[in-house]
Each structure stands twice: as structure tokens, then as C-alpha cells.
Write an enzyme that holds these catalytic residues in place. Structure first.
Site, PDB file in Angstrom:
ATOM      1  N   ASN A  73       0.841  -1.193   0.000  1.00 45.12           N
ATOM      2  CA  ASN A  73       0.000   0.000   0.000  1.00 45.12           C
ATOM      3  C   ASN A  73       0.876   1.242   0.000  1.00 45.12           C
ATOM      4  O   ASN A  73       1.796   1.348   0.811  1.00 45.12           O
ATOM      5  CB  ASN A  73      -0.907  -0.026   1.245  1.00 45.12           C
ATOM      6  CG  ASN A  73      -1.907   1.108   1.284  1.00 45.12           C
ATOM      7  OD1 ASN A  73      -1.980   1.904   0.350  1.00 45.12           O
ATOM      8  ND2 ASN A  73      -2.661   1.188   2.357  1.00 45.12           N
ATOM      9  N   SER A  77      -1.537   2.996   6.780  1.00 43.76           N
ATOM     10  CA  SER A  77      -1.569   3.541   8.136  1.00 43.76           C
ATOM     11  C   SER A  77      -0.694   2.668   9.025  1.00 43.76           C
ATOM     12  O   SER A  77      -0.955   1.480   9.171  1.00 43.76           O
ATOM     13  CB  SER A  77      -3.009   3.565   8.665  1.00 43.76           C
ATOM     14  OG  SER A  77      -3.824   4.416   7.894  1.00 43.76           O
ATOM     15  N   GLY A  90      -4.898  -3.280   9.327  1.00 47.07           N
ATOM     16  CA  GLY A  90      -5.505  -4.562   9.009  1.00 47.07           C
ATOM     17  C   GLY A  90      -4.582  -5.724   9.320  1.00 47.07           C
ATOM     18  O   GLY A  90      -3.399  -5.559   9.617  1.00 47.07           O
TER      19      GLY A  90
END
Length: 961
Positions: free
Chosen positions: A156, A160, A386
Site C-alpha cells: 500500500n 496507516s 488490518g
């Protein structure tokens, strides 16, 4: 149920699948992804698939489509779940939360931003300044937190690396009045090390590539990221991220939020200090450890605003208190390097926590008294890391996966609990559903005395040298019989595990192998007290405030600080308790592929995520009893057109009875159950059949409505036209009456006025009366003339008539018509008084002979014959004849012309008194009246006027030459 979409897009709600199986679930998910339908419902849960491209359904128009609507009324969307949470909070005065979950790169952060955008857009219609400030601060805080808390990973570009939970407080009107942000487990190890292909936090690259040269010079920072050891790996990576533009956006956002210039500058100085700190190297000179590049130490001292040599001393020595004695212990090279890295990580973590705290100070609810303002309510938005599986899973990944286990447990419990509670409230029998309860995995991690965190804390508290291998041995001893734990010692034949390094946990989402390397150090999170005192004594007040514990003296005894694992476990327990007391709404994010392609849907990868997120079980729970449920009024509102008993309105005792009558009429009574406030439909086929019947009836209703509406529009247009005509006619009448009244008002007393109203100004007429005005003026002028001549004698009246006739005939042709003097008519007596008697005798004789009534005009003239010779003559004109006389012969008539033979009169435009009398036999009489008359007394006008006023039946042609 979501708005009925075309079957080409699959099922908008997974609950409506014909068969609840993984194959059908995945086929529907793939079909909707390929058709750009990235959102799908599971009841009131939104399943979101990362599209890896910009989508055009987040604008103002889309917001308006979902504002105030129920979930089923529009196609699945994040805005629908955000609006549902907002309505529940506002209508029922109940705290709500939106939990966004999924693995790294699934789009959680973007989802949270869109939810925030929607809530900001639908609140505060009156644009109150304080509410706008709070909204802007909440929105801008995302930008700042992403810069300092997000990083590019292999999965990604904007991952985050911390957990974020944001509470938004609303007043009793539903406007945001403040908020609070909680952050969890910042991955601070990324400050000093990144895996290949990854970057450190965005803030470092934004500073280096976006800051102006003057600022970089003041910070002693180069524009090349590869020049710094801590971020060298990330500096070599080519990325589509625009760090320069992001630097400006973050700077602007911090200004909008309320950060002062000194505070922003301090943040830049800390980043620069960390970059330079990473380039510090240590060497040995005999038994003495020293800094090999002392200039960098001076730069760091300047950036941190500390005293001379304090940085070098803190890096090379450790102050230890033994009883009352205080000694300084020199570091080895290895210890100095460890301390340097620990300082860098701690400084960045403190900076990040300070930024979060500063934002909270700005957006917290201020001066709010519940007794005065009413209870404030909260919407919470959770955007947390996640589930992660890497080749070398570390302490951070272990904590992240534990967090996801806790949230998954909460999700299953709440969904099942909500479903059970709803069936109990409505009096519907509940069918028990078996599901995987991951409480066993949660206990494996957090259980007192037996859990992994407890074993890790015990290892850290042991006296003597504690290694990661000792920790692994403790795990093997206490968890040897646990079904979800194993290691190489417990499974000697499993070659995927390394001896004395790896252990495996069978998570809800799958098996994950963790390396114990670094667990002890990261859990202790040791930072020497010397560094805390160093930074507390900084001359920079902002930096000083980040290290309050640095004020403790060396000899002060403090409690052993809680370990990182315990702190994280406590924060997760607190978070789950906070979420459990709110009404939850869920967004479950799925990552379709690992290559960030908008076209690729990796079946196995997505299947794994569906299993990990428990989506199929969620569908089974929803379908355990009934696939669809809705309140009676709303069900009736959607389907009432199907039945003649309910369309357009029913007259039954209640909406429940009306729904029952409708479903019985359709033959679906066997497939539904009737609760206290809701109707429950068991199978999707029934719902699809209802939708098809509704669609058919809607077409017919639309045609009927179009017909009625078109007739209504026609009647409305006719009424408008008729009304306009009536108004126009009334207005015209009003204008006519107003004009007539005004004319009457101005002219009603002119009869007694001296000038008979000649000076009165006529009012401006409306357009329709312009011709009427001309007629009125003509009437007035005739009246005015009549008032002038009504008192005249017959002789004066004849003279006036003659003058008017002359004026009409010769106006503009001759300058002097003699209108200003009396017209005598018979001028011979005055011109030749001596011959008056002879003329009178002759005229009397002619009167007896020719029977004329009166003499109209007589005058001495100068006659010009056709030989152009002039002779004196006299002209006598009676009401029957024109006579030419010879004055030298006692006015004997020389020629008599009946007036009916005279065809015209010609006069000249000058003052010469020349007159030509035309006859039918073309024997014209040419005379000059001027010959025997004073030049100032023109009689041409009088002659013409007399002829025209007495012989109107003659065709007289007046020609001027």
C-alpha cells in the site's frame, strides 16, 4: 434491501443470494467489481472492494442523493452507512460508531475520509463559524496524521502505521461541536529500518523534497533522501507520491488546524534531528567509545536547543544511581548505537503523540454544559491497521493481528447479538447458528499468566540477561498443548519454522509465523533516562513539553513502566469496551489484488479475506431466519401499489393488517413472519417477486401520473394565461379610467378659465388610448374654437370662417395673409372714396340684374393682358359672379364670369399681390392687387379665404408659383 439494481450488476445485498455458499459469494463479489460496483451490503454491513482508481460518485450530487434516505432506498454506498449512523445518533439520541476493517491496502483510510467528508457536508446548514471551524479541523487532521503516521509499504502506498479512533461530538441539533482522536501502537521501528521496497513515514520525504531551500539550510538537511542512513532504503524507491505537493498541503492544514509557527518549526527540527542522528557513527579509541563525526552532534544539539556537550554525553554515557551514589557508565559501541536508535524512535513517537494531543486540544468540546445545552452524542470512526502476514512477522505485526482478532470477536458477537435481540423484540423464533468463535485466540494472547503477552512481560522482568530465545522457551513451556500454537520445538518435523526463532499461531484469518527476534527489546521499549532529561532541559518550550518525566532527578525512584505489550493490550480492551457501548456500523474492506490493478480480481486472495473477515458467516447469520426485514410503514410505502386493498391508501385497522392483506393477495403468506413492528421475509425469491411486481406497477403508475400531470400542467398553463388576460384587461381598464379621470380632473374647470385651458398639460395616455387622445384633443380644440366664435356677429363669423379657410389653404405658402387685421371685403370705397358713389350705383344695378345677395370682395387691381400690358381695373366678386370693371368709365362692367366657371386661384409666394383666376374656357384673369394697395396691406389671403369659405362646392385648385 438496497435499491433494486439490474441483474447485470449481481445482487446488491449478499443476503439475497439464492444459495449461501462461498462460490456464489465470490461470483457475486467479482461480478460487481468488474461492473464498477465496489460496494455491496450484507444487511447493514458495507463490503467495500478497493477499486485502485478514482471513482466519480463522491461529489455533492451523490451526497444529496443519500442525505436522509434509508439504507435500502439507494444503491450500496459508504454514504448510506454514514447517514444511517448519523440518523441513529440524531433521532434516537444514541452514540454510534463506524468500524472500518480489512487488511493493509484494502482502502480503510480512504473510506474513513469519505465518511468524514459526508458527515461534514450534511451538518451545519446555517454555516455557524464555530461549527465550521470544528468541521475543518476534523477534516484537515486526516492530512496531518497521514503525513506523520502513514508510510509506503509493499502492499500500500499510503498504509496507516498506527491505529486511529476518532470520536465526533454533536450537540442536540446534530451539529459537530468537537471531537477526540485516539491513536494506537505507532510502528516507530519504521523510523530506523524499512524492508526492501518500503519507505519510512511520509513526513521525512515531504520535508526533504518539499521544503524550500532556505528552510532546509536552517535545518542542516540535504535534498537527497539517500544521504540519510535511516531512510536510505526508502529514498531509492520510485513512487507516484508527490512529496512536494503533500508538504505544502500538510503545512496549510497545520495552519488551518491552529498550529503556531513555532510549533510547526519544532516539528521540522525534530525530523531533521532524527535524520542527522541516524548518520551518527561510533568508534573506539582504546577503551573509550567516541563519536566519529562530532560535527553532526553539534548540528543535533543546535536543532534540539540543548546545552554544549550534553548530546555527546547522553549518547556516550549512562548515569546510574546506586543507593546514594551516582556514577556514569560509558557505553560500548553497540550500546551507544542502541541508545541512538531508541532516541530516534522515541523522539518520533513523542512528536506524533504530541501532534495528536495538540489536535485534541483544539477540537475538544469546550464550555459545554449538558444541563444547559442538552446531552451531546458521539459518532466514532475507527480506522485501524488490518491483518498482516509478512515473510518475517515481528512484534508490531503480532500486536496488529491481535487487534484484528479483538475486533473480529466484537464484530461476530455484536452481529449475532443484534440479530438475536431483534428476533426477541419482534417475537420471532430464532434458529441457532454455529460460527467460529475466536475468543480462544484472543485468550491465547491476552489471558492473565498464560497468554503470550504475560509470558513476554515475565521474560522482560527476569533478572540477568534476557534474550528472545528465553521468551520463546517460556511460550513453549506454557502453550505446548494449545491447539492454536506451535513452534519448531513442538513440531520438530515442520521445517517452515526455525529453531529458537519462530512460533506459529493459527489465527482466525489463517496461520502466521512470527519471529521472536526483537520481541524483548520492543516490549521493554527501553529509553535511557539521560535522553529524557536531555530533551526536558531543551530551551525549546514545545520540545520540553513533550518530555515531562525528564524533570525527575537521577535518584528519584519511579515505578517500573508498563511494557509496550501491556499498554497495547489495555488500549485494545478499552477500545472494544468503548465500541461495545455504541450502536455499531461496519465497513469491511477487501483488497482485490497485490499489484494495485483496477482490472485484476484475484479469486483466492479475495476468498482468503472473505474468510478472515467472516463475511460468509455474517450472511448465514442474517439468513438464519429471514433474508429481509422492514418496518410495516416502510414496507407498505414501497409495495402498496401491488394490491388493490392498499393502493393508494388502505382503510384497514393498522399497517400490519394492510401488509398481511397485501402478502396474502400475492400468495406469499407462507414465506413471511409478522413481528411486532416489522415484517420478515424468509427467502430472497419472494422479495425479487415483489420487486418485479412493483416494477411493473410503477411503470403503469408512471404513465398514469404522466397523463394526470400533463393535464394538470395544461390546466395550470390555461389558468395562468386566463389570469394574465384578466389582469391585463383589468390593468388596461384601470389605465383607461385613470387617464380619463386625470383628463377630467385637469379640464373640468377650463370653461371658466381665461385661456379656456390652453395652458393645461395633457397627461400621457396609455398606448391603447393614443388615438383616443388625438380625438379628445380635436374635440377640445373644436370646443375651444367654438367658445371663441360663439359670441361673434354674423359678419364677424363670416370673416373668421374666411380667415380659417385662407389659413388652411395657404399656411406655409405665404408669409403674410393679413390675419391680424379686420377684413373689410369691399375695399373700393376706401381706396377710391371719390368714385364710391359711381361704384355703388353700378353694383346696385348689377344686383338687380344678376340677383346676387351680397358683395364679397372689391378692389382696384392692375390687370395684365396676354400681351403683358398692364391696365388699371376693378374687380368685384359677389356670391354669384366675378366682374372686371373699368374705373375710368364709371366702373362699367367689362367682363362678367359666373363663379361656377372659376376652377382655381393661383397666388405667388412673395409679397407681390399677384393673383391668377382660372376659368373653364382657359381665359384666365391675371391681376395684381398690390398695384393700388399699400404694400403692408396684403389682400391675397383675404381673396382666397372669401372664395373658399363661400364656394366650397367649387373645385378650386390653389397653385403657388
Amino acid at each position: 434491501m438496497a435499491e433494486h439494481e439490474s441483474l447485470e450488476f449481481g445482487k446488491a445485498d449478499f443476503v439475497l443470494l439464492d444459495n449461501v455458499s462461498m462460490e456464489e459469494f465470490m461470483a457475486n463479489l467479482k461480478l460487481r467489481f468488474e461492473k464498477s460496483r465496489i460496494y455491496t451490503y450484507i444487511g447493514e454491513v458495507v463490503v467495500s472492494v478497493n477499486p485502485y482508481r478514482a471513482m466519480n460518485f463522491y461529489g455533492r450530487d451523490t451526497i444529496e442523493q443519500y442525505k436522509g434516505r434509508e439504507l435500502y432506498e439507494r444503491p450500496p454506498h459508504l454514504f448510506a452507512i454514514a447517514d444511517a449512523a448519523y440518523k441513529a445518533m440524531k433521532r434516537r439520541n444514541k452514540d454510534t460508531c463506524i468500524v472500518i476493517s480489512g487488511e493493509s491496502g484494502a482502502g480503510k483510510t480512504e473510506a474513513s475520509k469519505y465518511i468524514m467528508q459526508y458527515i461534514a457536508a450534511i451538518t451545519n446548514p446555517n454555516q455557524r463559524a464555530e461549527v465550521e471551524r470544528v468541521k475543518n479541523t476534523l477534516l484537515k487532521s486526516n492530512c496531518v496524521l497521514e503525513a506523520f503516521g502513514n508510510a509506503k509499504t509493499n502492499r500500500n502506498d499510503n498504509s496507516s502505521r498506527f491505529g486511529k479512533y476518532m470520536d465526533i461530538n454533536f450537540d442536540f441539533k446534530g451539529d459537530p461541536i468537537g471531537g477526540h482522536i485516539s491513536n494506537y501502537l505507532l510502528e516507530k521501528s519504521r523510523v530506523i529500518f524499512q524492508q526492501e521496497g518500503e519507505r519510512s513515514f511520509h513526513s521525512f520525504y515531504q520535508l526533504i523534497r518539499g521544503a524550500p531551500d532556505s528552510l532546509l539550510r536552517s535545518l542542516h538537511v540535504q535534498k537527497d533522501p539517500t544521504a540519510y542512513s535511516y531512510i536510505k532504503v526508502g529514498g531509492q524507491i520510485k513512487s507516484c507520491i508527490n512529496d512536494g505537493a503533500d508538504f505544502k498541503a500538510v503545512a496549510d492544514a497545520m495552519k488551518v488546524i491552529g498550529f503556531t509557527g513555532d510549533e510547526v518549526q519544532t516539528a521540522y527540527k525534530i525530523l531533521a534531528a532524527i535524520l542527522n542522528l541516524g548518520n551518527l557513527t561510533f568508534g573506539v579509541d582504546g577503551d573509550v567509545t567516541l563519536i566519529e563525526n562530532p560535527k553532526l552532534a553539534s548540528v543535533i544539539r543546535e536543532l534540539l536547543s540543548t546545552k554544549e556537550d550534553t548530546v555527546e554525553k547522553a549518547l556516550l554515557y549512562r548515569t546510574v544511581a546506586t543507593g546514594r551514589d551516582v556514577i556514569e557508565k560509558q557505553h560500548t559501541v553497540q550500546e551507544a548505537s542502541y541508545g541512538r536508535d531508541a532516541l530516534a524512535k522515541a523522539m518520533y513517537e513523542r512528536l506524533f503523540c504530541w501532534i495528536v494531543g495538540r489536535i485534541n486540544d483544539i477540537i475538544e468540546v469546550k464550555n459545554y454544559d449538558a444541563r444547559v445545552h442538552g446531552k451531546n452524542t458521539v459518532i466514532g470512526v475507527l480506522d485501524i491497521y488490518g491483518f498482516e502476514i509478512f515473510q518475517n512477522n515481528s512484534f508490531e505485526q503480532f500486536c496488529i493481528n491481535y487487534c484484528n482478532e479483538k475486533l473480529q470477536q466484537l464484530f461476530i458477537q455484536l452481529v449475532l447479538r443484534q440479530e438475536q435481540e431483534e428476533y426477541q423484540r419482534e417475537g420471532i423464533p430464532w434458529k441457532h447458528i454455529d460460527y467460529f468463535n475466536n475468543q480462544i485466540i484472543v485468550d491465547l494472547v491476552e489471558q492473565q499468566h498464560k497468554g503470550i503477552f504475560s509470558v513476554l512481560d515475565e521474560a522482560c522482568m527476569n533478572v540477568g540477561k534476557v534474550t528472545d530465545e528465553v521468551f520463546l522457551q517460556g511460550l513453549n513451556a506454557k502453550l505446548a498443548k494449545h491447539a492454536h500454537y506451535t513452534s519448531r520445538k513442538l513440531s520438530p518435523t515442520d521445517k517452515s519454522l526455525e529453531f529458537d526463532r519462530d512460533f506459529r499461531i493459527r489465527h482466525y484469518a489463517g496461520d502466521v509465523v512470527y519471529s521472536v527476534v526483537g520481541f524483548i527489546d520492543k516490549n521493554k521499549d527501553t529509553l535511557f533516562q539521560d535522553f529524557k532529561r536531555l530533551l526536558y532541559n531543551s530551551a525549546n518550550p514545545v520540545l520540553k513539553g513533550m518530555w515531562p518525566e525528564g524533570k525527575l532527578s537521577i535518584t528519584e525512584v519511579t515505578k517500573r513502566p508498563l511494557t509496550a505489550a501491556t499498554l497495547f493490550k489495555n488500549s485494545m480492551i478499552s477500545l472494544v469496551e468503548n465500541l461495545a457501548c455504541k450502536e455499531p456500523y461496519y465497513v469491511r474492506c477487501i483488497k482485490p489484488n497485490d499489484v494495485k490493478s483496477p482490472l485484476l480480481f484475484e479469486q483466492e486472495r479475495c476468498r482468503h479475506q472473505v474468510e478472515y473477515l467472516g463475511l460468509l458467516e455474517n450472511v448465514r447469520v442474517r439468513r438464519a431466519g429471514f433474508a429481509y426485514r422492514q418496518t410495516y410503514p416502510r414496507f407498505l410505502q414501497r409495495y402498496k401499489m401491488i394490491s388493490e386493498f392498499t393502493w393508494p391508501n388502505h382503510d384497514l385497522a393498522s399497517d400490519r393488517d394492510a401488509v398481511k392483506k397485501l402478502l396474502q393477495g400475492c400468495g406469499f403468506d407462507h414465506d413471511v413472519a409478522y413481528g411486532k413492528t416489522k415484517v420478515f421475509v424468509r427467502t430472497p425469491r419472494t422479495l425479487f417477486s415483489l420487486e418485479e411486481q412493483r416494477a411493473e406497477m410503477v411503470r403503469r403508475i408512471v404513465l398514469f401520473l404522466q397523463k394526470v400531470w400533463r393535464g394538470t400542467l395544461a390546466r395550470m398553463r390555461y389558468r395562468r394565461m386566463r389570469a394574465a388576460l384578466v389582469i391585463l384587461q383589468a390593468y388596461r381598464r384601470h389605465k383607461v379610467k385613470s387617464y380619463v379621470r386625470e383628463v377630467h380632473s385637469r379640464f373640468q374647470n377650463v370653461a371658466s378659465a381665461k385661456d379656456r385651458g390652453r395652458r393645461v398639460k395633457w397627461p400621457t395616455p396609455p398606448k391603447v388610448l393614443r388615438k383616443c387622445e388625438e380625438a379628445l384633443k380635436s374635440i377640445y380644440n373644436r370646443w375651444w374654437a367654438w367658445t371663441l366664435i360663439k359670441g361673434l356677429s354674423p359678419e364677424e363669423a363670416l370673416q373668421v370662417r374666411a380667415k380659417v379657410a385662407s389659413l388652411e389653404a395657404l399656411k406655409g405658402q405665404r408669409s403674410d395673409l393679413g390675419l391680424q387685421r379686420p377684413w373689410e371685403g369691399n375695399y373700393l370705397k376706401r381706396d377710391s372714396p371719390d368714385a364710391a358713389a359711381s361704384f355703388a350705383l353700378v353694383s346696385s344695378e348689377l344686383q338687380r340684374r344678376d340677383k346676387f345677395m351680397r358683395v364679397l370682395f372689391s378692389c382696384n387691381v392692375r390687370k395684365i393682358n396676354h400681351f403683358h400690358k398692364a391696365e388699371n381695373r376693378t374687380v368685384l366678386i359677389t356670391d354669384r359672379h366675378l366682374y372686371k370693371m373699368d374705373p375710368l368709365r364709371q366702373y362699367r362692367p367689362m367682363k362678367s364670369i359666373p363663379l361656377y366657371n372659376v376652377t382655381g386661384v393661383s397666388v405667388s409666394p412673395g409679397k407681390d399681390q399677384l393673383v391668377v383666376l382660372h376659368t373653364k374656357d382657359s381665359r384666365d384673369l391675371v391681376v395684381c392687387l398690390q398695384g393700388m394697395v399699400p404694400a403692408s396691406e396684403s389682400r391675397v389671403g383675404e381673396l382666397v379665404g372669401v372664395l373658399l369659405s363661400h364656394f366650397k362646392s367649387l373645385s378650386i385648385c390653389l397653385m403657388c408659383f
